[in-house]
Design a protein around this motif. Structure first.
Motif, PDB file in Angstrom:
ATOM      1  N   PHE A 135     -46.761 -48.946 -18.273  1.00  0.00           N
ATOM      2  CA  PHE A 135     -46.481 -47.806 -17.700  1.00  0.00           C
ATOM      3  C   PHE A 135     -45.294 -47.192 -17.349  1.00  0.00           C
ATOM      4  N   ALA A 136     -43.938 -48.364 -16.881  1.00  0.00           N
ATOM      5  CA  ALA A 136     -42.758 -48.493 -16.844  1.00  0.00           C
ATOM      6  C   ALA A 136     -42.071 -47.934 -18.523  1.00  0.00           C
ATOM      7  N   PHE A 137     -42.905 -48.894 -19.638  1.00  0.00           N
ATOM      8  CA  PHE A 137     -42.633 -48.815 -21.176  1.00  0.00           C
ATOM      9  C   PHE A 137     -42.929 -47.683 -21.383  1.00  0.00           C
ATOM     10  N   SER A 138     -43.983 -47.155 -21.154  1.00  0.00           N
ATOM     11  CA  SER A 138     -43.777 -45.142 -21.622  1.00  0.00           C
ATOM     12  C   SER A 138     -43.305 -44.190 -21.345  1.00  0.00           C
ATOM     13  N   TYR A 139     -42.529 -44.655 -20.822  1.00  0.00           N
ATOM     14  CA  TYR A 139     -41.634 -43.637 -20.584  1.00  0.00           C
ATOM     15  C   TYR A 139     -39.921 -44.045 -21.335  1.00  0.00           C
ATOM     16  N   LEU A 140     -39.516 -44.857 -21.751  1.00  0.00           N
ATOM     17  CA  LEU A 140     -38.394 -45.550 -22.530  1.00  0.00           C
ATOM     18  C   LEU A 140     -39.215 -45.048 -23.764  1.00  0.00           C
ATOM     19  N   ALA A 141     -39.886 -45.299 -24.206  1.00  0.00           N
ATOM     20  CA  ALA A 141     -41.131 -44.400 -25.464  1.00  0.00           C
ATOM     21  C   ALA A 141     -40.642 -43.480 -26.108  1.00  0.00           C
ATOM     22  N   ILE A 142     -40.514 -42.506 -25.223  1.00  0.00           N
ATOM     23  CA  ILE A 142     -40.652 -41.154 -25.526  1.00  0.00           C
ATOM     24  C   ILE A 142     -38.498 -40.596 -25.237  1.00  0.00           C
ATOM     25  N   ILE A 143     -38.288 -40.929 -24.886  1.00  0.00           N
ATOM     26  CA  ILE A 143     -36.991 -40.806 -24.794  1.00  0.00           C
ATOM     27  C   ILE A 143     -36.179 -40.543 -26.426  1.00  0.00           C
TER      28      ILE A 143
ATOM     29  N   LEU B  95     -43.844 -30.899  -9.573  1.00  0.00           N
ATOM     30  CA  LEU B  95     -42.764 -30.425  -8.880  1.00  0.00           C
ATOM     31  C   LEU B  95     -40.970 -30.916  -8.769  1.00  0.00           C
ATOM     32  N   PHE B  96     -41.127 -32.350  -8.421  1.00  0.00           N
ATOM     33  CA  PHE B  96     -40.045 -32.995  -8.662  1.00  0.00           C
ATOM     34  C   PHE B  96     -39.498 -33.444 -10.483  1.00  0.00           C
ATOM     35  N   GLY B  97     -40.667 -33.831 -11.632  1.00  0.00           N
ATOM     36  CA  GLY B  97     -40.223 -32.698 -12.841  1.00  0.00           C
ATOM     37  C   GLY B  97     -39.200 -32.113 -13.463  1.00  0.00           C
ATOM     38  N   GLY B  98     -40.003 -30.731 -12.455  1.00  0.00           N
ATOM     39  CA  GLY B  98     -39.602 -29.533 -12.757  1.00  0.00           C
ATOM     40  C   GLY B  98     -37.588 -29.958 -12.485  1.00  0.00           C
ATOM     41  N   TYR B  99     -37.703 -30.086 -11.045  1.00  0.00           N
ATOM     42  CA  TYR B  99     -36.157 -30.349 -11.091  1.00  0.00           C
ATOM     43  C   TYR B  99     -35.676 -30.645 -11.475  1.00  0.00           C
ATOM     44  N   PHE B 100     -36.192 -32.365 -11.803  1.00  0.00           N
ATOM     45  CA  PHE B 100     -35.093 -32.869 -12.516  1.00  0.00           C
ATOM     46  C   PHE B 100     -34.853 -32.871 -13.446  1.00  0.00           C
ATOM     47  N   ILE B 101     -35.560 -32.454 -13.649  1.00  0.00           N
ATOM     48  CA  ILE B 101     -35.740 -31.982 -16.014  1.00  0.00           C
ATOM     49  C   ILE B 101     -34.585 -30.651 -15.934  1.00  0.00           C
ATOM     50  N   THR B 102     -34.903 -29.756 -15.199  1.00  0.00           N
ATOM     51  CA  THR B 102     -33.971 -29.072 -14.796  1.00  0.00           C
ATOM     52  C   THR B 102     -32.803 -29.326 -14.252  1.00  0.00           C
ATOM     53  N   THR B 103     -32.473 -29.819 -13.769  1.00  0.00           N
ATOM     54  CA  THR B 103     -30.808 -30.331 -13.198  1.00  0.00           C
ATOM     55  C   THR B 103     -30.332 -30.887 -14.134  1.00  0.00           C
ATOM     56  N   PHE B 104     -31.400 -32.166 -14.320  1.00  0.00           N
ATOM     57  CA  PHE B 104     -30.182 -33.435 -15.407  1.00  0.00           C
ATOM     58  C   PHE B 104     -30.998 -32.848 -16.766  1.00  0.00           C
ATOM     59  N   ASN B 105     -32.100 -33.714 -17.110  1.00  0.00           N
ATOM     60  CA  ASN B 105     -33.013 -33.413 -18.447  1.00  0.00           C
ATOM     61  C   ASN B 105     -34.006 -34.676 -18.536  1.00  0.00           C
ATOM     62  N   TYR B 106     -34.849 -34.677 -19.832  1.00  0.00           N
ATOM     63  CA  TYR B 106     -35.408 -35.086 -19.790  1.00  0.00           C
ATOM     64  C   TYR B 106     -35.635 -36.541 -20.473  1.00  0.00           C
ATOM     65  N   ASN B 107     -34.818 -37.029 -20.269  1.00  0.00           N
ATOM     66  CA  ASN B 107     -33.810 -38.762 -21.149  1.00  0.00           C
ATOM     67  C   ASN B 107     -34.095 -39.484 -19.508  1.00  0.00           C
ATOM     68  N   TRP B 108     -32.762 -38.643 -18.326  1.00  0.00           N
ATOM     69  CA  TRP B 108     -32.254 -38.834 -17.556  1.00  0.00           C
ATOM     70  C   TRP B 108     -33.503 -39.005 -16.913  1.00  0.00           C
ATOM     71  N   THR B 109     -34.341 -38.020 -16.078  1.00  0.00           N
ATOM     72  CA  THR B 109     -35.536 -38.130 -15.794  1.00  0.00           C
ATOM     73  C   THR B 109     -36.677 -39.586 -15.538  1.00  0.00           C
ATOM     74  N   PHE B 110     -37.327 -39.817 -17.380  1.00  0.00           N
ATOM     75  CA  PHE B 110     -37.772 -40.579 -18.300  1.00  0.00           C
ATOM     76  C   PHE B 110     -37.642 -42.398 -18.182  1.00  0.00           C
ATOM     77  N   PHE B 111     -36.251 -41.875 -17.769  1.00  0.00           N
ATOM     78  CA  PHE B 111     -34.802 -43.522 -17.635  1.00  0.00           C
ATOM     79  C   PHE B 111     -35.647 -43.651 -16.171  1.00  0.00           C
TER      80      PHE B 111
END
Length: 380
Positions: free
Chosen positions: A275-283, A342-358
Motif C-alpha cells: 500500500f505504501a509504495f502505491s502512493y509513491l508510484a503516482i506522485i 474529507l481528509f484527502g480533499g482538505y489536504f489536497i486543497t491545502t497542500f497538493n496531491y504530491n505531499w498528500t500521497f507522500f
C-alpha cells in the motif's frame, strides 16, 4: 470450493457497491457542481451512517435472528437505491445516499458475521470471499463508467436490482447458525477479554489508516487523472486491471500463506508495504502506466492485508461475539472511508496531491512495527 451461495452473495453485494462508489465524487463535483470538500462531506455522511449500521448490525447478529436482520437491511438498501434512481437531485441526494449507507452497513455486518461462523470449518472462506468480491467489484467499477455515461439513474437502478437479487439469495440459500456455548472461568475470561480488546483496537487503527488512504483511489485520484487529461473510462479500467490481477494471482496466495496467526501477521506487514509504495508510484505523474503500477500495488496490498485482517479478528472471537467483532473491523473500515475523502480533499486543497500521497506513504510504514508486536495470547 465450499459455501458457494455465500460467496456469490458477497460478490453481488460488492457489485452493487462498485457500481456507485467510483463515480460518486465525479457526480457530486462534475454534475452537481459541488466542491471536492462538499463531496468529501457527503461521502463522510455516507460512511458515518455505514459505521452506525455496522455496529448495530453486528450486535443484532449476535443477539437477534440472523436471517430477518439480513432481510431488513437488504430491503432498506433496495428502497434507498430505487429512490435515488428517481430523485438524484440536490439536496435530497445526500440524504438518500446516507440512508443507503446505514442499511448497507447493517447488511455487510450480518454477512461478515455469517462468514466468520463458516470460517471455523472453512479456513479459506475469507480468501475465497475476497476473490469473489473482487471479481464483482472489478466488473461493476468497469461498468459504472459506462452506465454513468448513459445516466446516473441507470447506475442506481442497476445497483438496486443487484441488492434485490442478494436478498433473494439469502432467503433461498442461507441457514440459521447454531452457536456453541462458551465455558470459561471468570478470571480467565476477563484476561482474555482485556488482551483481545487491545489487539482488536490495534487492528482497527490499521484498518482506519488503510482505508483513509485507499479511499483516494475511489474519489480524488479520479479527479487528478481527469486534470491530467486521462479519461473516465481509463480511470474505470484501473479497477478492471485490478480484478484481472486478483483473478490470476489470488488462487496462489493460499499456497504461500497457510491459515495461521503468524502467517496472517506477515500478510498484513507485506500488505502495508505494498500500500505504501502505491502512493509513491503516482506522485508527480501524468503517465497512465504509473497509475497502473499504483493500482497493482494497491491490489497486492488488498490481497495480503485486507484478507488477513478479518481472519485475525476471528481468532479473538467465540460463537457469542463473532458478529460484533467482525462489525468492529467493518466499523473501522467505514470510518476510514468516511474520513478518506474529507481528509484527502482538505489536504489536497491545502497542500497538493504530491505531499498528500507522500504523507500516506509514511503513515503505512509507521504501522508495521505495531503489527509485529501483536500477540495472540489466550485467544484461540
Amino acid at each position: 470450493m465450499q459455501n458457494k451461495p455465500v460467496l456469490i452473495t458477497n460478490m453481488l453485494v460488492n457489485m452493487g457497491i462498485g457500481l456507485i462508489m467510483p463515480i460518486t465524487t465525479l457526480y457530486i463535483h462534475g454534475t452537481l457542481n459541488k466542491s471536492l470538500v462538499t463531496a468529501g462531506y457527503v461521502l463522510f455522511c455516507f460512511s458515518g451512517a455505514m459505521m452506525i449500521g455496522n455496529l448495530i448490525g453486528g450486535k443484532l447478529f449476535d443477539s437477534w435472528q440472523q436471517k430477518p436482520l439480513m432481510y431488513l437491511n437488504g430491503t432498506g438498501v433496495v428502497i434507498a437505491l430505487f429512490l435515488l434512481g428517481f430523485f438524484p437531485q440536490w439536496p435530497i441526494y445526500p440524504v438518500l445516499i446516507t440512508l443507503y449507507g446505514l442499511f448497507l452497513g447493517g447488511l455487510n455486518s450480518s454477512i461478515n458475521g455469517y462468514i466468520a461462523f463458516l470460517q471455523v470449518k472453512d479456513p479459506n472462506i475469507f480468501n475465497n470471499g475476497y476473490w469473489f468480491a473482487s471479481l464483482g467489484m472489478g466488473l461493476a467499477t468497469f461498468l459504472s463508467g459506462i452506465l454513468f455515461g448513459i445516466s446516473i439513474r441507470v447506475v442506481f437502478f442497476s445497483s438496486a436490482i443487484l441488492f434485490l437479487l442478494t436478498t433473494l439469495l439469502i432467503k433461498l440459500t442461507f441457514h440459521t447458525l447454531q452457536k456453541q456455548p462458551v465455558m470459561a472461568k471468570k478470571n480467565d475470561k476477563q484476561k482474555k477479554s482485556n488482551h483481545a480488546f487491545m489487539s482488536i483496537l490495534l487492528i482497527c487503527v490499521v484498518m482506519i489508516i488503510i482505508w483513509i488512504c485507499y479511499e483516494q483511489w475511489n474519489s480524488n485520484v479520479s479527479v487528478l487523472m481527469i486534470a491530467k487529461h486521462i479519461s473516465v473510462p481509463k480511470y474505470s479500467l484501473l479497477f478492471t486491471i485490478s480484478t484481472i490481477e486478483v483473478v490470476l494471482v489470488q488462487p496462489f496466495m493460499n499456497r504461500f500463506f497457510k491459515p495461521s496467526f503468524k502467517s496472517e501477521k506477515m500478510r498484513v506487514v507485506l500488505g502495508l508495504l505494498s500500500f505504501a509504495f502505491s502512493y509513491l508510484a503516482i506522485i508527480n505523474t501524468g503517465s497512465y502506466w504509473r497509475y497502473v503500477l499504483g493500482i497493482t500495488l494497491v491490489t497486492f496490498g488488498e490481497m495480503l492485508a485486507l484478507i488477513a485482517i478479518p481472519a485475525i479478528l476471528n481468532r479473538f472471537a467465540d460463537d457469542q461475539n463473532r458478529g460484533t467483532i467482525q462489525s468492529l473491523g467493518s466499523f473501522a473500515g467505514s470510518m476510514g472511508r468516511a474520513l478518506g475523502p474529507l481528509f484527502g480533499g482538505y489536504f489536497i486543497t491545502t497542500f497538493n496531491y504530491n505531499w498528500t500521497f507522500f504523507g500516506m506513504f509514511i503513515m503505512h510504514l509507521l504501522l508495521i512495527l505495531p503489527i509485529f508486536t501483536l500477540k495472540l495470547g489466550k485467544a484461540k
